[in-house]
Design a protein around this motif. Structure first.
Motif, PDB file in Angstrom:
ATOM      1  N   ALA A 182      -4.152  -2.669 -37.661  1.00 47.94           N
ATOM      2  CA  ALA A 182      -4.509  -1.798 -36.413  1.00 47.94           C
ATOM      3  C   ALA A 182      -3.406  -1.297 -35.614  1.00 47.94           C
ATOM      4  O   ALA A 182      -3.449  -0.108 -35.152  1.00 47.94           O
ATOM      5  N   GLN A 234     -11.883  -0.298 -32.811  1.00 49.61           N
ATOM      6  CA  GLN A 234     -12.481  -0.624 -33.996  1.00 49.61           C
ATOM      7  C   GLN A 234     -13.718  -0.301 -34.069  1.00 49.61           C
ATOM      8  O   GLN A 234     -14.658  -0.784 -32.893  1.00 49.61           O
ATOM      9  N   THR A 271      -9.553  -9.246 -33.706  1.00 51.47           N
ATOM     10  CA  THR A 271      -9.605  -9.207 -35.025  1.00 51.47           C
ATOM     11  C   THR A 271      -9.761 -10.407 -35.979  1.00 51.47           C
ATOM     12  O   THR A 271      -9.581 -11.464 -35.422  1.00 51.47           O
ATOM     13  N   MET A 289      -5.209  -8.004 -40.288  1.00 47.18           N
ATOM     14  CA  MET A 289      -5.974  -6.781 -39.721  1.00 47.18           C
ATOM     15  C   MET A 289      -5.452  -6.200 -38.713  1.00 47.18           C
ATOM     16  O   MET A 289      -5.478  -4.999 -38.212  1.00 47.18           O
ATOM     17  N   ALA A 290      -4.917  -7.190 -37.690  1.00 49.42           N
ATOM     18  CA  ALA A 290      -4.310  -6.990 -36.480  1.00 49.42           C
ATOM     19  C   ALA A 290      -3.008  -5.984 -36.729  1.00 49.42           C
ATOM     20  O   ALA A 290      -2.943  -5.160 -35.955  1.00 49.42           O
ATOM     21  N   TRP A 315      -5.157 -11.614 -32.914  1.00 49.90           N
ATOM     22  CA  TRP A 315      -5.640 -12.402 -33.751  1.00 49.90           C
ATOM     23  C   TRP A 315      -6.195 -13.766 -33.304  1.00 49.90           C
ATOM     24  O   TRP A 315      -7.445 -14.229 -33.301  1.00 49.90           O
TER      25      TRP A 315
END
Length: 126
Positions: free
Chosen positions: A29, A58, A20, A25-26, A15
């Protein structure tokens, strides 16, 4: 900002260097198996060290970066680019333009044959 620690959590680093859009979201993932450190899937709490290779998948693209500097705070894009060496393959070429069916204004509703031709042009099945 440079961290005094010798290791940083992988989700925080991803991040911080703007791979990301958010830290959550990181972490997602990492949990989903889209992040690998030295070719091993890792959890969000995995500790990174300088020299580690990080692979983030991604949007049907894989980013391959080598950690050169550990940071914990999100920084500007130019400063973030100094924290890693990008070994990613080039992105696939984007189509220059998308074919659009052109109809004369006021020509009315397309016929079945014209609709099928437009669908074929767009690559859609009937």
């Amino acid at each position: 900002m440079t961290s005094d620690a010798t290791a940083v959590r992988v989700d925080s680093w991803i991040w911080s260097v703007r791979l990301t859009k958010s830290r959550s979201m990181a972490a997602d993932a990492c949990r989903g198996g889209h992040v690998k450190v030295n070719n091993e899937s890792v959890k969000p709490s995995h500790l990174l060290r300088a020299g580690d290779e990080v692979r983030v998948r991604q949007d049907q693209r894989e980013r391959v970066v080598v950690v050169s500097k550990l940071i914990t705070k999100r920084v500007s894009a130019p400063a973030a680019a100094e924290c890693y060496v990008d070994n990613s393959p080039p992105p696939p070429p984007r189509e220059l333009f998308v074919a659009v069916a052109v109809r004369d204004r006021g020509a009315g509703r397309p016929t079945k044959r014209e609709r099928r031709d437009m669908d074929r042009l767009r690559g859609r099945p009937f």
